[in-house]
Design a protein around this motif. Structure first.
Motif, short mmCIF file in Angstrom:
data_model
loop_
_atom_site.label_atom_id
_atom_site.label_comp_id
_atom_site.label_asym_id
_atom_site.label_seq_id
_atom_site.Cartn_x
_atom_site.Cartn_y
_atom_site.Cartn_z
N LYS A 19 0.82 -1.21 0.00
CA LYS A 19 0.00 0.00 0.00
C LYS A 19 0.86 1.26 0.00
O LYS A 19 0.52 2.27 -0.62
CB LYS A 19 -0.93 0.01 1.20
N GLU B 255 2.14 2.79 -3.39
CA GLU B 255 1.22 3.61 -4.18
C GLU B 255 1.33 3.33 -5.69
O GLU B 255 1.50 4.24 -6.50
CB GLU B 255 1.44 5.10 -3.89
N SER C 210 7.72 2.21 6.07
CA SER C 210 7.53 3.44 5.29
C SER C 210 8.78 4.30 5.23
O SER C 210 8.96 5.07 4.28
CB SER C 210 6.38 4.26 5.88
#
Length: 206
Positions: free
Chosen positions: A15, A18, A186
């Motif tokens: 996710k 992107e 992330s």
């Protein structure tokens, strides 16, 4: 598995990419120096998870990196992963060993001394401790303080990996003497230049 004092441990999350190509992004991190990759995909089907696992198994071998699968022992077996990382509500360490054999690596997520000692007694090879900071990549992640991190490290004899919201701008708040590795999601996969960012992390961890 932890060949250096401070290993950079990458946990996947499509996710965050992107729409970017999954394998290309992971390979950029491997080229940058990541030596441990955990496949953790909470939002894909079992078939897609297995396809990614098989592809990552091949890719990590190319870069002489360890490949860990989150939770799914069956997927780890089918992909011949190096090991599995489990949480407190997953199959037991003994169960994983029974299914996969004693030579496979098992990591366990913990957030206090009691759980860390239990994981060690049950035969875990390393523990993941966190969340160190607020994070959006894991639902209901409860943060722990630095004193707890120190207490856990002093209580166990197996390697400890810190995880949860760790970035280059806050890593100085963690005493690296208390960890054997830093797990990130992330902080690497959320940037455009994954290779360059990974190199910065490798340099920072020494």
């Amino acid at each position: 598995m932890f060949q250096k004092n401070k290993e950079l441990y990458l946990v996947t999350d499509s996710k965050i990419l992107e729409g970017r190509i999954f394998l290309s992004c992971i390979e950029a991190a491997l080229r940058g120096g990541v030596k441990i990759v955990q496949l953790r995909e909470k939002h894909c089907s079992g078939r897609e998870f297995l396809e990614k696992a098989i592809a990552l198994r091949e890719l990590t071998r190319k870069y002489d990196a360890h490949f860990i699968v989150n939770d799914r022992v069956d997927i780890a077996q089918l992909a011949d992963a190096d090991g599995v990382h489990i949480g407190q509500s997953d199959i037991t360490v003994a169960g994983v060993h029974q299914l996969m054999g004693k030579d496979k690596i098992i990591g366990v997520s913990v957030n206090d001394v009691e759980k860390a000692l239990q994981a060690q007694r049950e035969g875990a090879d390393y523990i993941g401790v966190g969340a160190m900071f607020p994070t959006t990549t894991k639902d209901n992640a409860r943060t722990i303080d630095m004193q707890m991190l120190q207490s856990i490290k002093e209580a166990i004899d197996i390697p400890l990996v810190a995880i949860g919201g760790i970035k280059l701008h806050n890593i100085d708040q963690i005493n690296l003497e208390h960890v054997n590795g830093i797990a990130v999601v992330s902080a690497i996969l959320g940037v455009e230049d994954i290779y360059g960012e990974t190199k910065k992390w490798i340099q920072r961890l020494g």
